[in-house]
Design an enzyme around this catalytic site. Structure first.
Site, PDB file in Angstrom:
ATOM      1  N   ASN A 142      48.853  37.435  30.114  1.00  0.00           N
ATOM      2  CA  ASN A 142      49.530  37.793  31.367  1.00  0.00           C
ATOM      3  C   ASN A 142      49.781  36.518  32.174  1.00  0.00           C
ATOM      4  OD1 ASN A 142      49.817  38.415  34.178  1.00  0.00           O
ATOM      5  ND2 ASN A 142      49.220  40.511  33.712  1.00  0.00           N
ATOM      6  N   ASP A 181      51.465  36.258  35.160  1.00  0.00           N
ATOM      7  CA  ASP A 181      51.834  36.488  36.571  1.00  0.00           C
ATOM      8  C   ASP A 181      51.400  35.329  37.476  1.00  0.00           C
ATOM      9  OD1 ASP A 181      52.741  38.947  35.771  1.00  0.00           O
ATOM     10  OD2 ASP A 181      51.084  40.077  36.631  1.00  0.00           O
ATOM     11  N   HIS A 182      50.209  34.779  37.186  1.00  0.00           N
ATOM     12  CA  HIS A 182      49.671  33.764  38.100  1.00  0.00           C
ATOM     13  C   HIS A 182      50.380  32.420  37.991  1.00  0.00           C
ATOM     14  CE1 HIS A 182      46.822  36.503  39.680  1.00  0.00           C
ATOM     15  NE2 HIS A 182      46.442  36.830  38.467  1.00  0.00           N
ATOM     16  N   ARG A 195      55.414  27.089  46.440  1.00  0.00           N
ATOM     17  CA  ARG A 195      56.326  26.073  46.983  1.00  0.00           C
ATOM     18  C   ARG A 195      57.797  26.519  46.960  1.00  0.00           C
ATOM     19  NH1 ARG A 195      54.174  20.653  47.885  1.00  0.00           N
ATOM     20  NH2 ARG A 195      52.239  21.241  48.891  1.00  0.00           N
ATOM     21  N   HIS A 204      53.932  41.569  35.229  1.00  0.00           N
ATOM     22  CA  HIS A 204      53.986  42.764  36.088  1.00  0.00           C
ATOM     23  C   HIS A 204      55.070  42.538  37.138  1.00  0.00           C
ATOM     24  CE1 HIS A 204      51.479  45.754  38.770  1.00  0.00           C
ATOM     25  NE2 HIS A 204      52.757  46.091  38.687  1.00  0.00           N
ATOM     26  N   ARG A 262      56.243  43.627  40.179  1.00  0.00           N
ATOM     27  CA  ARG A 262      55.762  44.491  41.265  1.00  0.00           C
ATOM     28  C   ARG A 262      56.887  44.813  42.224  1.00  0.00           C
ATOM     29  NH1 ARG A 262      49.782  44.129  41.473  1.00  0.00           N
ATOM     30  NH2 ARG A 262      49.933  45.571  43.178  1.00  0.00           N
ATOM     31  N   ARG A 291      55.785  39.910  44.410  1.00  0.00           N
ATOM     32  CA  ARG A 291      54.926  38.846  44.961  1.00  0.00           C
ATOM     33  C   ARG A 291      54.727  37.682  43.989  1.00  0.00           C
ATOM     34  NH1 ARG A 291      49.047  41.808  44.853  1.00  0.00           N
ATOM     35  NH2 ARG A 291      50.151  43.371  46.043  1.00  0.00           N
ATOM     36  N   HIS A 292      54.888  37.926  42.696  1.00  0.00           N
ATOM     37  CA  HIS A 292      54.797  36.800  41.758  1.00  0.00           C
ATOM     38  C   HIS A 292      56.006  36.767  40.815  1.00  0.00           C
ATOM     39  CE1 HIS A 292      52.731  40.050  39.712  1.00  0.00           C
ATOM     40  NE2 HIS A 292      51.566  39.826  40.281  1.00  0.00           N
ATOM     41  N   GLU A 330      54.619  45.235  32.572  1.00  0.00           N
ATOM     42  CA  GLU A 330      53.798  46.162  33.360  1.00  0.00           C
ATOM     43  C   GLU A 330      54.631  46.628  34.535  1.00  0.00           C
ATOM     44  OE1 GLU A 330      50.224  44.368  34.718  1.00  0.00           O
ATOM     45  OE2 GLU A 330      49.539  43.994  32.700  1.00  0.00           O
ATOM     46  N   THR A 339      45.085  43.133  43.040  1.00  0.00           N
ATOM     47  CA  THR A 339      45.483  43.281  41.643  1.00  0.00           C
ATOM     48  C   THR A 339      45.444  44.776  41.332  1.00  0.00           C
ATOM     49  OG1 THR A 339      44.950  42.652  39.360  1.00  0.00           O
ATOM     50  CG2 THR A 339      43.081  42.929  40.846  1.00  0.00           C
ATOM     51  N   THR A 340      45.840  45.162  40.106  1.00  0.00           N
ATOM     52  CA  THR A 340      45.882  46.590  39.783  1.00  0.00           C
ATOM     53  C   THR A 340      44.478  47.196  39.860  1.00  0.00           C
ATOM     54  OG1 THR A 340      47.587  45.960  38.205  1.00  0.00           O
ATOM     55  CG2 THR A 340      46.820  48.248  38.122  1.00  0.00           C
ATOM     56  N   GLU A 345      46.230  51.609  27.392  1.00  0.00           N
ATOM     57  CA  GLU A 345      45.512  50.357  27.618  1.00  0.00           C
ATOM     58  C   GLU A 345      44.296  50.727  28.462  1.00  0.00           C
ATOM     59  OE1 GLU A 345      47.618  46.826  28.925  1.00  0.00           O
ATOM     60  OE2 GLU A 345      45.800  46.069  29.897  1.00  0.00           O
ATOM     61  N   HIS A 380      41.880  43.775  31.717  1.00  0.00           N
ATOM     62  CA  HIS A 380      41.542  43.629  33.130  1.00  0.00           C
ATOM     63  C   HIS A 380      40.144  43.061  33.298  1.00  0.00           C
ATOM     64  CE1 HIS A 380      41.736  43.972  37.428  1.00  0.00           C
ATOM     65  NE2 HIS A 380      43.019  44.262  37.294  1.00  0.00           N
ATOM     66  N   GLY A 381      40.102  41.903  33.920  1.00  0.00           N
ATOM     67  CA  GLY A 381      38.821  41.264  34.221  1.00  0.00           C
ATOM     68  C   GLY A 381      38.130  40.634  33.017  1.00  0.00           C
ATOM     69  N   GLY A 441      44.852  37.789  31.725  1.00  0.00           N
ATOM     70  CA  GLY A 441      45.628  36.886  32.565  1.00  0.00           C
ATOM     71  C   GLY A 441      44.791  35.890  33.335  1.00  0.00           C
TER      72      GLY A 441
HETATM   73  N1  PXP Z   1      46.288  44.749  31.992  1.00  0.00           N
HETATM   74  C1  PXP Z   1      46.865  45.316  33.089  1.00  0.00           C
HETATM   75  C2  PXP Z   1      47.519  46.643  32.928  1.00  0.00           C
HETATM   76  C3  PXP Z   1      46.872  44.637  34.323  1.00  0.00           C
HETATM   77  O1  PXP Z   1      47.455  45.219  35.392  1.00  0.00           O
HETATM   78  C4  PXP Z   1      46.295  43.358  34.408  1.00  0.00           C
HETATM   79  C5  PXP Z   1      46.324  42.612  35.713  1.00  0.00           C
HETATM   80  O2  PXP Z   1      47.621  42.284  36.022  1.00  0.00           O
HETATM   81  C6  PXP Z   1      45.719  42.814  33.256  1.00  0.00           C
HETATM   82  C7  PXP Z   1      45.706  43.545  32.065  1.00  0.00           C
HETATM   83  C8  PXP Z   1      45.118  41.449  33.234  1.00  0.00           C
HETATM   84  O3  PXP Z   1      44.005  41.393  34.064  1.00  0.00           O
HETATM   85  P1  PXP Z   1      43.324  40.002  34.359  1.00  0.00           P
HETATM   86  O4  PXP Z   1      44.330  39.169  35.086  1.00  0.00           O
HETATM   87  O5  PXP Z   1      42.136  40.368  35.175  1.00  0.00           O
HETATM   88  O6  PXP Z   1      42.973  39.401  33.014  1.00  0.00           O
END
Ligand code: PXP
Length: 253
Positions: free
Chosen positions: A6, A8-9, A17, A42, A44, A48-49, A68, A98-99, A149, A189-190, A211
Site C-alpha cells: 500500500n 498511500d503514504h 509540499r 485507497h 478516499r 487526502r493522499h 481500496e 486510517t480505515t 480481506e 492492517h497494522g 503499507g
Molecule cells: N488493507 C486495507 C483494506 C487498508 O485499508 C489498509 C490501510 O490503508 C491496509 C490494508 C494497510 O494497513 P497498514 O498501512 O496498517 O499496513
C-alpha cells in the site's frame, strides 16, 4: 503467499509540499520490481493522499492495481473507468486516521451483490475488508465477493501475548470458514516486520496488504529493500509450513 504494498503514504509525503515528488507511480514500480504482487491505493472521498491521476497512471502502467474504495457512486464510476485489477471495498469515515474496523456486508448484502456484478462483468476481482467474524464472512459469500480481506488490526494492536493468541485464533477460524465456502482470503492492517510471521504461518492466506510499516522502514533502508525484507519473512513462514508438511508425509525430519 503474495505481498501487496500500500503506497498511500508516499502520496501523503508528496502532498506535504504540494508538488510531484515523491511519486507514487515511481514507488509502485520500485515495489513491483522488488517482488510485490500488487500495488494497493485507497482513493478516499477527501483525496487526502492518493489522487485520481495516481490511480489512473498506476492502473494503466502496471496493470497491478488493487483499489481500496468505499462503495459510493462517484468512486465506483472512477473505478470502472480506470479498470484496476481488483477492488477492495472498505468502510470510510472522513475523520478517521486510517480505515477503522471492517465493512458491514451483512447489513447490505443486496447492494454489494449489485455493485459486485458490475465489477465482475468487467473482470475486476472484488474483495470485502471485514473483521474475522463468521457472519460477515458468510455475508461476503452471499454478496458475491471473490475475496475477503481479513482486518488484522485487532491482532496487531493487542500487546498482551494471551490476547494476541485469541485474535490469531479468530483470524484462523475466519480463514478456515472462508476456505470451506470457497472464498479466497487476503489479510492486512497494522502488520509489521515483527507481527507478520505468526499470521503468515496460518494456512489459506493468498495475499497480505501492508503499507505503513513498509513505507516507514523504507525511509531508512530504501523502498526496494523494505519490500524485500517483508517478503523474506513471509516466504520463511511459507517455507516452515512446507517443511512441516513434508516431515509429516515422510514421518519425521
Ligand atoms: N488493507 C486495507 C483494506 C487498508 O485499508 C489498509 C490501510 O490503508 C491496509 C490494508 C494497510 O494497513 P497498514 O498501512 O496498517 O499496513
Amino acid at each position: 503467499m503474495e505481498l501487496g504494498v500500500n503506497i498511500d503514504h508516499v502520496a501523503t509525503l508528496r502532498n506535504a509540499r504540494g508538488g510531484i515528488f515523491p511519486s507514487p507511480v515511481h514507488a509502485a514500480f520500485v515495489a513491483l520490481e522488488a517482488g510485490a504482487f500488487n500495488i494497493t491505493c485507497h482513493l478516499r472521498e477527501d483525496r487526502r493522499h492518493i489522487k485520481d491521476e495516481d490511480v489512473r497512471l498506476i492502473s494503466s502502467l502496471t496493470k497491478r492495481l488493487n483499489l481500496e474504495m468505499a462503495a459510493e457512486d462517484d468512486i465506483t464510476k472512477i473505478a470502472l473507468e480506470i479498470m484496476p485489477r481488483s477492488v477492495t471495498f472498505v468502510p470510510e469515515r472522513r475523520q478517521e486516521l486510517t480505515t477503522e474496523g471492517g465493512l458491514n456486508v451483512l447489513n447490505d448484502i443486496k447492494r454489494y451483490e449489485e455493485i459486485n456484478k458490475e465489477f465482475k462483468s468487467k473482470n475486476i476481482t472484488v474483495s470485502a475488508f471485514i473483521e474475522p467474524d463468521l457472519k460477515q464472512v458468510e455475508a461476503s459469500k452471499k454478496g458475491g465477493f471473490d475475496f475477503i480481506e481479513i482486518h488484522t488490526g485487532s491482532y496487531a494492536d493487542t500487546i498482551r501475548q494471551k490476547e494476541k493468541s485469541v485474535e490469531l485464533e479468530r483470524i484462523k477460524t475466519a480463514i478456515d470458514f472462508a476456505s470451506k465456502i470457497e472464498l479466497k482470503v487476503n489479510a492486512g492492517h497494522g502488520l509489521d516486520y515483527k507481527n507478520i510471521y505468526s499470521v503468515a504461518l496460518l494456512d489459506g492466506i493468498f495475499e497480505f496488504n501492508i503499507g505503513f510499516s513498509i513505507i516507514s522502514h523504507s525511509l531508512f533502508v530504501g523502498l526496494g529493500a523494505a519490500v524485500k525484507e517483508m517478503l523474506k519473512i513471509i516466504k520463511s513462514a511459507e517455507f516452515s509450513k512446507l517443511k512441516d508438511a513434508a516431515s509429516k508425509n515422510t514421518g519425521g525430519d
